[in-house]
Every structure is written in structure tokens, then in C-alpha cells.
Design a protein around this motif. Structure first.
Motif, PDB file in Angstrom:
ATOM      1  N   GLY A  32       6.250  14.275  -2.969  1.00 53.28           N
ATOM      2  CA  GLY A  32       4.848  14.708  -3.114  1.00 53.28           C
ATOM      3  C   GLY A  32       4.154  15.043  -1.804  1.00 53.28           C
ATOM      4  N   GLY A  33       4.724  14.596  -0.684  1.00 53.18           N
ATOM      5  CA  GLY A  33       4.087  14.867   0.611  1.00 53.18           C
ATOM      6  C   GLY A  33       4.791  15.957   1.396  1.00 53.18           C
ATOM      7  N   THR A  34       5.816  16.562   0.801  1.00 54.33           N
ATOM      8  CA  THR A  34       6.611  17.551   1.546  1.00 54.33           C
ATOM      9  C   THR A  34       5.739  18.731   1.977  1.00 54.33           C
ATOM     10  N   ILE A  59       0.850  -1.198   0.000  1.00 54.22           N
ATOM     11  CA  ILE A  59       0.000   0.000   0.000  1.00 54.22           C
ATOM     12  C   ILE A  59       0.882   1.242   0.000  1.00 54.22           C
ATOM     13  N   ILE A  60       1.831   1.288   0.926  1.00 56.99           N
ATOM     14  CA  ILE A  60       2.618   2.515   1.060  1.00 56.99           C
ATOM     15  C   ILE A  60       3.582   2.684  -0.130  1.00 56.99           C
ATOM     16  N   LEU A  61       4.152   1.584  -0.618  1.00 55.18           N
ATOM     17  CA  LEU A  61       5.023   1.707  -1.803  1.00 55.18           C
ATOM     18  C   LEU A  61       4.208   2.179  -3.011  1.00 55.18           C
ATOM     19  N   TYR A  62       2.958   1.720  -3.087  1.00 52.29           N
ATOM     20  CA  TYR A  62       2.085   2.150  -4.191  1.00 52.29           C
ATOM     21  C   TYR A  62       1.802   3.658  -4.077  1.00 52.29           C
ATOM     22  N   ILE A  63       1.433   4.097  -2.872  1.00 49.42           N
ATOM     23  CA  ILE A  63       1.138   5.527  -2.670  1.00 49.42           C
ATOM     24  C   ILE A  63       2.347   6.380  -3.079  1.00 49.42           C
ATOM     25  N   ALA A  89       6.532  13.647   3.559  1.00 50.63           N
ATOM     26  CA  ALA A  89       5.596  14.160   4.560  1.00 50.63           C
ATOM     27  C   ALA A  89       6.269  14.267   5.924  1.00 50.63           C
ATOM     28  N   ARG A  90       5.827  15.240   6.724  1.00 50.34           N
ATOM     29  CA  ARG A  90       6.349  15.375   8.096  1.00 50.34           C
ATOM     30  C   ARG A  90       6.007  14.121   8.886  1.00 50.34           C
ATOM     31  N   GLY A  91       4.823  13.575   8.650  1.00 51.85           N
ATOM     32  CA  GLY A  91       4.416  12.353   9.331  1.00 51.85           C
ATOM     33  C   GLY A  91       3.103  11.872   8.762  1.00 51.85           C
TER      34      GLY A  91
END
Lengths: 466, 197
Positions: free
Chosen positions: A195-197, A183-187, A228-230
């Protein structure tokens, strides 16, 4: 006003607002390890101050430690000194530390949850980017640098700018052989390693709700790999069941109060996110990475993108540089790629469920002759649990060695390294150049995909097997 | 922390995207217990061969380029939270890193160490790279007070963002901890009101 889960927890921890972009945030739990803390303790000494809240702080050495013969002194001198420095600092400042061999020893992000230190609604930090793991419990958890480690030791607070919020909702049922790692590798493959920065992610949807706590931790763990921060997940009955009875969990009347509060920790209807992403669980298959950042991943039954699929000259240069390092070509199939090393472990996939998945697959089979292995439990508790369930026997009968806990080959700071040019399929979190050793080539995957590669000696599609 | 003053300098162009912290300083060099000396191993595996000899084609080893400013491709500093990455760049010594996009934790770490991350547009980043390619002695001016970065030869300029608080810290050499310590009474008050289980 309707609030997101993130906003509820964040707002409950603001001590002081400096301006619109900067706040002093109170930190409930501080996890400390040997690599990013010595300069912070030295800073305290220079300022002549103590650790402000020792009861909110817990330490363990994990990055540098060998994963065999832990009863003997660490052979590598600098590693030994860094681990000794942590012990000295913890003794000097009165911080609880779980050293090598202690029943609570392990990777910092594995022991926090298993000791019940990690709880919903908390703010949790550590000088390690994979602190995002703890977000699986509905906590705001993120990695910090050493100056910030010093700040939290000195004041239990951090200066922070509030990140934007992103919702990632995954609905539907996961296919055969598809795990939370996929799931997370796909995201990340969809939104890239940056992309989440600037965002803090909330994962939700029926596919997320169906996951165990171990599996949720794997998802949150890699939030940082999209920048992403988290990342966090609203606590539910699965969360409460996991926490209940653990050493540091609230007890008796407090337990009832805590659960009542934790149940309020969910995003209100109508609350706004700065960005939203919707994913169908059916689109996710077993994943592997082919490049040198975690965003460079594909479904294993697909192939490496061809050059014409990469937009922009700079992106093509980076893509080619990455494939050159990996020794792959654009358009290559991933199925059938030969593997030299397998690594099961790390804060991403070093929990008991991961070892069960691995052992279940290799049971009664034999490791491919040419494959080298590092099968590493994430903590002493995980190791002991695996032994109690007989997983160590299954793993060893299949031709693998079952090791002692530590970060191991996730980052090649200890004895466990992958040699130059060799291919490692790994349950860890980063496939950066040299991450598992200078010149090592890392392919990230789930414990099931790694197990299959360990037996076959090359990459296969586990969705066709299970 | 040293005060940040307006800087005019040549720059070193590292035209690579997604420069992660494992490239900036590989994990095997994180074993020191002090903050000093990390510059020696900055970009270790790009800069040196395994036998310790210099990789001539790496930009830091090219005598054409020098200066207090490092210019990197987009998404600079992704990956680990290791502050050692900021220490290594500051210790090299660079005083400014320019990119079109910085990873979150790296940016915070840089600011806490007197290393100014200057985020510019993709277009301005290309202009900088082109200017340095045309003339390795091309200078950049970084003015923190006015939040502006300028290509000295052409006068082309762009403003950059920084939080007001962090700007004051950098200009005066203050650090976060002194500031938070001054709010001790508020921290104690917060703790008193916090619900605990």
C-alpha cells in the motif's frame, strides 16, 4: 510555496535535474555492510576509481556474524570470507569500519543513530531496505541495491525518481501494553504490504510525538514493509535531546546552528500530500502477524480472517497458501498459539529500550521449558548498556541467554536459525517464508508480546496483564 | 551492461502474488562476493526439496514452460533491497519480468542490470496468464523502443511506462555511474555550497 518535510530535505539535495522524473541526489551519509558491498567495491576497482568521500562512509559487518564467541574466528567459511572481504575493502579504500568486538560494532541501523552519525535533514543510504530506520530523525533514508552502493561510493550521488508523499497521522493515547511496534504492524495491516509503494511517508500526530527516539525508529524501520521508499518523522526536542553529546553530533556553536536549522524541518501549514491516512491510537492493540507478509497482521485479541473476508480469487489463493505454510486455519484465534522460539533483536527492536521492556517483564519469572530463545542486543553499545543496568543478569536468571550483537535470526544468514516447521515469535521485521530459516514459521510482534510468549510458551494478550 | 533489444519469446508463468526477494533468492545464498552464479539458486526453496531434488510441481521445473520472460503476480519483488534478486533472475537467464505491480527497490535494481520490468494492467496480466495456460508456446513481444508488450498470437498489445533516461540507458547499455561521473563539477559545486555543522 508550502512544502512537506520530505520535499524540504529532498530539494536541498538535488545536484542535477535530468528530466521531470529523474534527478541526481547528493547523499550525506553512506552506511556499508558486508553482504551488499563486495560487488560494489569490485566495480570501483574495475573502473579504476577511489571512494569519493570516505569521511561520509562508515562500515560494519552485521548480517553474517555469529552472536556468541565473537572473539573466535567465524566458523562458517563463506560468512568468514564475506566479513574478511569487507575489512580488506575498507582498508584498501580508507573507509572507517567497526569490526566484531569493537565498542562501536553493531547492526548498521543501530550504530548510525547511537554514534550521532544520523542527523535531521540528511540523506542517508545503505544497501539494506531497513535504512528507513534513520527517518525517525527527520532524515531521508532509504535502502539501495549494490549498483547504487557503487554509485554512492564512486560519486556520493544517486540517480533517483522523486517518490510521492503520504501522511500517516496517529492521534490519541496508546492503550496499555501497546508499543510502537504495534503501531507500525497495525498500519501495515490496514494498507497492506504494497500500500505504500511509490510513496515516502511522514508519520505525525500526538501518538507519534509522544514516542521516544527508539520507538520512533521502530516505526520508521518498517516503512519498507508497506512498500514505501522510506518513512520520516519531523525532528523535535526529543530528537535533539537524543543526539546531543553523541560522538558525531555537532558541538558548541555548531550545535546551536544545527538545532536552529533542524527546527525548520517540518511540514509547512497548507503543504499537500499525495495521500493521507488518519488513525486513532485507541484502535491499535497489541498486534501479531499470522501469515507470510507483514501486512497479514491482526490485533492479538482478534482472529485470523475467515475466507469470506478476503476479496478476489487471487488474494484468496495467496491467503490460503500463506496459512498452509504457517499451519493455521482461517478464523483461528491467535491467543493460545504455541510458540517454540522467541527472538528479541534486529534493527527493528534491538535497542536498549527493547531490552529494558523485555527484562522488565521477565524479571523474577521463568522461561517456559519448551521455548528456545535468541536474545540479541543490536550493538556493542546496547550490550554494554544492558550489562551496566544489570539487564543481562535479569534475563539470565529468567532462563534466557544474553548474546552478542548482530542481525541474528532476523534473516538466517548466520548461525541463528529457526528449524523447519517451528513457530518463532519475533521482534524482527519480516515473516516471509523461510526468512528465519528454511521452513521456519515467523510471527511478528512487539518485545512485550514476545516476552509474554517466552514466559507462557504461547501467545497471550499483554494488554490484559500490564 | 548488455544492450536491450526487442525480444520475442515464450514466457514462464509464476502465478503467485507478493513474490518477495527472500523467495527469489534466500538470504543464505547471499554470501558470494561476485555477481555471478545466482541463477542456480533462483527461487531455491520453491524449486528444490531440502535434499536438493527438484520439486516437480514448481513452474520452473515444468518442461512445458521456457523462455526469456518471467511473468509474476502483483507486487513482485517486495522486501529486501538485495540486488542479488535481480542478478538471480537475469542470471537464470530471464531478460524481462512482467507483473501488474513491482516493488520499488526491486524495479530500480532490475533496471540497473539490464533486466526489464514491464508493468501491465491487471487485465492484461490475466490475458497473458490465460494465453500461456492455453498454449505454453504462446509468444510475447517486448519492444522497449516503443514501450509496448504484445501477445503475438492475438496481436493484443499494451504500452508500459519507463523513464526516458532509463530507456536510453537500457537501449544503449549505459549505466548510471558513468553518467553521474560526467557531472563531477556540479557535485563539487553542490558540496561547496552545502551548509555543514
Amino acid at each position: 510555496m508550502a512544502k512537506t518535510l520530505f520535499e524540504k530535505v529532498w530539494d536541498a539535495h538535488i545536484v542535477h535535474k535530468i528530466d521531470d522524473s529523474t534527478e541526481i541526489l547528493y547523499i550525506d551519509r553512506h552506511l556499508v555492510h558486508e553482504v551488499t558491498s563486495p560487488q560494489a567495491f569490485a566495480g570501483l576497482e574495475k573502473r579504476g576509481i577511489e571512494v569519493f568521500r570516505t569521511q561520509n562512509t562508515v562500515a560494519t559487518p552485521d548480517h553474517n556474524v555469529p552472536t556468541k564467541d565473537q572473539h573466535l574466528p567465524i566458523q562458517e567459511e563463506l560468512s568468514r570470507l564475506q566479513v574478511a572481504k569487507l575489512k580488506d575493502n575498507c582498508e584498501k579504500y580508507g573507509v572507517q569500519m567497526f569490526g566484531l568486538g569493537h565498542p562501536n560494532h553493531g547492526i548498521v541501523h543501530i550504530i548510525g543513530p547511537e554514534l550521532g552519525i544520523t542527523q535531521p535533514g540528511m540523506t542517508i543510504v545503505c544497501g539494506d531496505s531497513h535504512t528507513s530506520t534513520h527517518g525517525a530523525f527527520g532524515a531521508i533514508a532509504f535502502g539501495i541495491g549494490t549498483s547504487q552502493v557503487e554509485s554512492v561510493l564512486a560519486t556520493q550521488c544517486l540517480l533517483q525518481s522523486k517518490p510521492k508523499t503520504m501522511k500517516i497521522q496517529i492521534d490519541g493515547e496508546l492503550g496499555k501494553g501497546v508499543l510502537s511496534k504495534d503501531i507500525i504492524l497495525y498500519i501495515i495491516s490496514q494498507i497492506s504490504s504494497s500500500g505504500g509503494t511509490g510513496y515516502f511517508v511522514e508519520y505525525c500526530g500526538s501518538a507519534i510525538e509522544s514516542l521516544s527516539m527508539e520507538a520512533r525508529m521502530t516505526v520508521c524501520n518498517m516503512s519498507i514493509e508497506m512498500g514505501a521508499r522510506g518513512g520520516m518523522i519531523a525532528p523535535d526536542q526529543t530528537t535533539f535531546n537524543y543526539i546531543e553529546g553523541r560522538e558525531h553530533a555537532p558541538k558548541g556553536e555548531n550545535w546551536e546552528k544545527a538545532v536552529a536549522y533542524w527546527k525548520s524541518l517540518k511540514t509547512d501549514e497548507g503543504a499537500k500530500f499525495d495521500k493521507e491516512l488518519y488513525i486513532k491510537a485507541e484502535d491499535i492493540g497489541p498486534m501479531v502477524t499470522y501469515g507470510t507478509n507483514p501486512g497479514m497482521g491482526v490485533r492479538v485479541d482478534s482472529h485470523i480472517p475467515t475466507l469470506d473476508k478476503i476479496e478476489g480469487e487471487n488474494n484468496r489463493i495467496t491467503f490460503k497458501k500463506s496459512l498452509d505454510y504457517m499451519g493455521f486455519n482461517p478464523g483461528d484465534n491467535m491467543i493460545g498459539k504455541k510458540i517454540d522460539w522467541v527472538f528479541i533483536g534486529s534493527c527493528t527492536n534491538g535497542r536498549i529500550e527493547d531490552l529494558r521492556i523485555f527484562a522488565d517483564y521477565v524479571k523474577g519469572k521463568k522461561k517456559a521449558d519448551h521455548v528456545n530463545d535468541l536474545i540479541v542486543p543490536g550493538s556493542k553499545q546496547v550490550e554494554n548498556q544492558a550489562r551496566a543496568e544489570g539487564l543481562d543478569k535479569i534475563i539470565e536468571e529468567a532462563g534466557f541467554k544474553f548474546r552478542e550483537p548482530g542481525c541474528s535470526a532476523c534473516l538466517a544468514m548466520n548461525e541463528d536459525k529457526v528449524p523447519k516447521g517451528q513457530y518463532s515469535i519475533s521482534t524482527s521485521n519480516r515473516n516471509f517464508e523461510g526468512r528465519q530459516g528454511p521452513g521456519a514459521r515467523t510471527i511478528l510482534a512487539s518485545p512485550l508480546t514476545v516476552a509474554a510468549a517466552a514466559i507462557n510458551g504461547y501467545i497471550t494478550n499483554v494488554a490484559e496483564e500490564v | 551492461m548488455e544492450k536491450f533489444q526487442t525480444l520475442v519469446s515464450t514466457a514462464v508463468p509464476l502465478q503467485v502474488e507478493d513474490v518477495d526477494t527472500d523467495q527469489i533468492i534466500p538470504a543464505r545464498f547471499l554470501k558470494a562476493t561476485t555477481r555471478d552464479g545466482f541463477g542456480e539458486n533462483l527461487f531455491r526453496d520453491w524449486r528444490y526439496n531440502p535434499d536438493g531434488s527438484l520439486k516437480e510441481d514448481f513452474v520452473l521445473n515444468n518442461p512445458k514452460y521456457s523462455g526469456d520472460i518471467l511473468v509474476g503476480g502483483k507486487n513482485f519483488g517486495s522486501g529486501s533491497s538485495r540486488e542479488h534478486a535481480a542478478w538471480a533472475i537475469r542470471d537464470y537467464p530471464f531478460k524481462v519480468v512482467v507483473s501488474s505491480f513491482f516493488a520499488d527497490i526491486f524495479k530500480g535494481n532490475a533496471l540497473n542490470n539490464g533486466l526489464l520490468p514491464v508493468q501491465v494492467s491487471e487485465e492484461f496480466l490475466s490475458k497473458i496468464f490465460n494465453a500461456i495456460e492455453a498454449d505454453p508456446k504462446a509468444e510475447l513481444k517486448v519492444d522497449l523502443e516503443n514501450q509496448a508488450i504484445t501477445l503475438v498470437s492475438t496481436g493484443e498489445s499494451e504500452n508500459f511506462e519507463i523513464s526516458e533516461y532509463k530507456k536510453v540507458c537500457l537501449l544503449n547499455g549505459y549505466d548510471d555511474i558513468d553518467y553521474i561521473l560526467s557531472k563531477k563539477a556540479e557535485i563539487l559545486e553542490f558540496e561547496k555550497n552545502q551548509v555543514k555543522f
